[in-house]
Design a protein around this motif. Structure first.
Motif, PDB file in Angstrom:
ATOM      1  N   ILE A   1      53.601  56.489  39.574  1.00  0.00           N
ATOM      2  CA  ILE A   1      53.983  56.010  40.909  1.00  0.00           C
ATOM      3  C   ILE A   1      52.851  56.235  41.902  1.00  0.00           C
ATOM      4  N   THR A   2      52.221  57.401  41.829  1.00  0.00           N
ATOM      5  CA  THR A   2      51.104  57.702  42.729  1.00  0.00           C
ATOM      6  C   THR A   2      49.952  56.719  42.520  1.00  0.00           C
ATOM      7  N   ALA A   3      49.653  56.422  41.251  1.00  0.00           N
ATOM      8  CA  ALA A   3      48.566  55.493  40.943  1.00  0.00           C
ATOM      9  C   ALA A   3      48.852  54.115  41.520  1.00  0.00           C
ATOM     10  N   VAL A   4      50.098  53.660  41.389  1.00  0.00           N
ATOM     11  CA  VAL A   4      50.465  52.339  41.919  1.00  0.00           C
ATOM     12  C   VAL A   4      50.387  52.331  43.440  1.00  0.00           C
ATOM     13  N   PHE A   5      50.860  53.405  44.051  1.00  0.00           N
ATOM     14  CA  PHE A   5      50.848  53.470  45.514  1.00  0.00           C
ATOM     15  C   PHE A   5      49.422  53.437  46.063  1.00  0.00           C
ATOM     16  N   LEU A   6      48.475  53.979  45.307  1.00  0.00           N
ATOM     17  CA  LEU A   6      47.085  54.030  45.755  1.00  0.00           C
ATOM     18  C   LEU A   6      46.275  52.813  45.319  1.00  0.00           C
ATOM     19  N   PHE A   7      46.893  51.903  44.559  1.00  0.00           N
ATOM     20  CA  PHE A   7      46.182  50.703  44.121  1.00  0.00           C
ATOM     21  C   PHE A   7      45.724  49.885  45.322  1.00  0.00           C
ATOM     22  N   PRO A   8      44.559  49.249  45.230  1.00  0.00           N
ATOM     23  CA  PRO A   8      44.129  48.337  46.297  1.00  0.00           C
ATOM     24  C   PRO A   8      45.133  47.200  46.458  1.00  0.00           C
ATOM     25  N   GLN A   9      45.345  46.777  47.672  1.00  0.00           N
ATOM     26  CA  GLN A   9      46.359  45.763  47.943  1.00  0.00           C
ATOM     27  C   GLN A   9      46.058  44.443  47.251  1.00  0.00           C
ATOM     28  N   ASN A  10      44.763  44.107  47.103  1.00  0.00           N
ATOM     29  CA  ASN A  10      44.436  42.831  46.469  1.00  0.00           C
ATOM     30  C   ASN A  10      44.843  42.801  44.997  1.00  0.00           C
ATOM     31  N   LEU A  11      44.929  43.980  44.351  1.00  0.00           N
ATOM     32  CA  LEU A  11      45.387  44.027  42.971  1.00  0.00           C
ATOM     33  C   LEU A  11      46.906  43.914  42.895  1.00  0.00           C
ATOM     34  N   LEU A  12      47.587  44.492  43.875  1.00  0.00           N
ATOM     35  CA  LEU A  12      49.043  44.441  43.870  1.00  0.00           C
ATOM     36  C   LEU A  12      49.576  43.039  44.132  1.00  0.00           C
ATOM     37  N   LYS A  13      48.750  42.173  44.686  1.00  0.00           N
ATOM     38  CA  LYS A  13      49.181  40.802  44.954  1.00  0.00           C
ATOM     39  C   LYS A  13      49.511  40.062  43.667  1.00  0.00           C
ATOM     40  N   HIS A  14      48.954  40.528  42.555  1.00  0.00           N
ATOM     41  CA  HIS A  14      49.197  39.871  41.276  1.00  0.00           C
ATOM     42  C   HIS A  14      50.452  40.396  40.589  1.00  0.00           C
ATOM     43  N   TRP A  15      51.231  41.237  41.298  1.00  0.00           N
ATOM     44  CA  TRP A  15      52.425  41.817  40.678  1.00  0.00           C
ATOM     45  C   TRP A  15      53.421  40.750  40.239  1.00  0.00           C
ATOM     46  N   ASN A  16      53.545  39.677  41.017  1.00  0.00           N
ATOM     47  CA  ASN A  16      54.504  38.645  40.650  1.00  0.00           C
ATOM     48  C   ASN A  16      54.203  38.054  39.282  1.00  0.00           C
ATOM     49  N   ARG A  17      52.928  38.117  38.891  1.00  0.00           N
ATOM     50  CA  ARG A  17      52.544  37.599  37.584  1.00  0.00           C
ATOM     51  C   ARG A  17      52.844  38.603  36.480  1.00  0.00           C
ATOM     52  N   TRP A  18      52.621  39.903  36.768  1.00  0.00           N
ATOM     53  CA  TRP A  18      52.724  40.926  35.734  1.00  0.00           C
ATOM     54  C   TRP A  18      53.997  41.769  35.841  1.00  0.00           C
ATOM     55  N   GLY A  19      54.754  41.612  36.903  1.00  0.00           N
ATOM     56  CA  GLY A  19      55.936  42.444  37.098  1.00  0.00           C
ATOM     57  C   GLY A  19      56.957  42.313  35.987  1.00  0.00           C
ATOM     58  N   ASN A  20      57.217  41.089  35.565  1.00  0.00           N
ATOM     59  CA  ASN A  20      58.192  40.891  34.504  1.00  0.00           C
ATOM     60  C   ASN A  20      57.679  41.398  33.163  1.00  0.00           C
ATOM     61  N   PHE A  21      56.357  41.451  33.008  1.00  0.00           N
ATOM     62  CA  PHE A  21      55.788  42.008  31.788  1.00  0.00           C
ATOM     63  C   PHE A  21      56.060  43.504  31.718  1.00  0.00           C
ATOM     64  N   PHE A  22      55.866  44.212  32.830  1.00  0.00           N
ATOM     65  CA  PHE A  22      56.177  45.642  32.872  1.00  0.00           C
ATOM     66  C   PHE A  22      57.666  45.870  32.630  1.00  0.00           C
ATOM     67  N   ASP A  23      58.487  45.010  33.216  1.00  0.00           N
ATOM     68  CA  ASP A  23      59.929  45.139  33.051  1.00  0.00           C
ATOM     69  C   ASP A  23      60.327  44.932  31.591  1.00  0.00           C
ATOM     70  N   ALA A  24      59.665  43.980  30.931  1.00  0.00           N
ATOM     71  CA  ALA A  24      59.943  43.716  29.518  1.00  0.00           C
ATOM     72  C   ALA A  24      59.548  44.902  28.654  1.00  0.00           C
ATOM     73  N   ILE A  25      58.421  45.533  28.982  1.00  0.00           N
ATOM     74  CA  ILE A  25      57.978  46.714  28.240  1.00  0.00           C
ATOM     75  C   ILE A  25      58.989  47.847  28.386  1.00  0.00           C
ATOM     76  N   GLY A  26      59.421  48.096  29.629  1.00  0.00           N
ATOM     77  CA  GLY A  26      60.400  49.153  29.862  1.00  0.00           C
ATOM     78  C   GLY A  26      61.717  48.875  29.161  1.00  0.00           C
ATOM     79  N   LEU A  27      62.171  47.612  29.229  1.00  0.00           N
ATOM     80  CA  LEU A  27      63.422  47.228  28.570  1.00  0.00           C
ATOM     81  C   LEU A  27      63.347  47.503  27.075  1.00  0.00           C
ATOM     82  N   SER A  28      62.270  47.064  26.439  1.00  0.00           N
ATOM     83  CA  SER A  28      62.126  47.207  24.988  1.00  0.00           C
ATOM     84  C   SER A  28      62.025  48.674  24.573  1.00  0.00           C
ATOM     85  N   ALA A  29      61.160  49.416  25.257  1.00  0.00           N
ATOM     86  CA  ALA A  29      60.943  50.816  24.890  1.00  0.00           C
ATOM     87  C   ALA A  29      62.213  51.641  25.051  1.00  0.00           C
ATOM     88  N   PHE A  30      62.907  51.468  26.169  1.00  0.00           N
ATOM     89  CA  PHE A  30      64.103  52.276  26.416  1.00  0.00           C
ATOM     90  C   PHE A  30      65.305  51.806  25.599  1.00  0.00           C
TER      91      PHE A  30
END
Length: 205
Positions: free
Chosen positions: A72-101
């Motif tokens: 969480i700390t790493a994400v909070f400190l990420f540069p804003q220009n990198l976080l703009k791409h979250w809409n592209r990768w957000g569902n990928f992270f969600d899919a990883i969490g869904l599968s692993a858990f």
């Protein structure tokens, strides 16, 4: 080994997911950490309640809490220009969490010698419970309640583990990759489950 690895992967993925959603909703620093932690551990807490395991067992996962806080700390400190791409990768992270858990939850039920039905439920709740709590707190419609295919993949994963089709660490990793891929493809291809609406369509004059 597979249990530990999947726990770490799922914790990081959902902690990041919760933190990003909190920042999208413009929560303050405390809100970012709170939503990240709740997303990472909410599914396990709900699962424990339903299968009779004390919720306090979560507090024994000190290392996982530390990993979640670091993520969480790493994400909070990420540069804003990198976080703009979250809409592209957000569902990928969600899919990883869904599968692993989902795999972790199913394995947990199997270790307790619970029936297949409980294994499937444990997989679904562990895989999607944290996301449900996250979306509710962020005042969003939970993915699992939409007509989008989401928790179905967790249920299938629980069924596969419950009937004993996978046993080795390698097979669990393969199942993890397949479940993640299916979730990503179903999102990209916009696969939907059948649904009905009770809303009346307005007639044009």
């Amino acid at each position: 080994m597979a249990w530990d690895v999947l726990s770490i992967i799922g914790t990081i993925a959902f902690a990041v997911s919760g933190a990003i959603v909190a920042m999208e909703e413009e929560y303050d620093l405390f809100g970012v950490y709170l939503l990240g932690i709740v997303t990472a551990f909410g599914g396990g807490a709900i699962r424990n309640l339903l299968i009779g395991v004390p919720v306090s067992a979560l507090w024994e996962q000190e290392m996982m809490f530390q990993i979640a806080l670091i993520a969480i700390t790493a994400v909070f400190l990420f540069p804003q220009n990198l976080l703009k791409h979250w809409n592209r990768w957000g569902n990928f992270f969600d899919a990883i969490g869904l599968s692993a858990f989902a795999i972790q939850g199913a394995l947990f039920a199997v270790q307790l010698n619970l029936p297949i039905s409980a294994t499937v439920v444990a997989a679904v709740l562990t895989g999607s419970g944290g996301g449900i709590v996250r979306d509710v707190l962020a005042k969003r419609k939970p993915l699992v309640l939409r007509n989008e295919i989401y928790a179905v993949w967790a249920a299938v994963t629980g069924l596969v583990i419950g009937v004993g089709l996978v046993a080795s660490d390698v097979s669990l990793y393969i199942l993890f990759l397949i479940t993640t891929a299916l979730r990503v493809v179903s999102y990209m291809k916009k696969w939907r489950l059948p649904f009905r609406t009770l809303q009346q369509t307005e007639k044009t004059a």
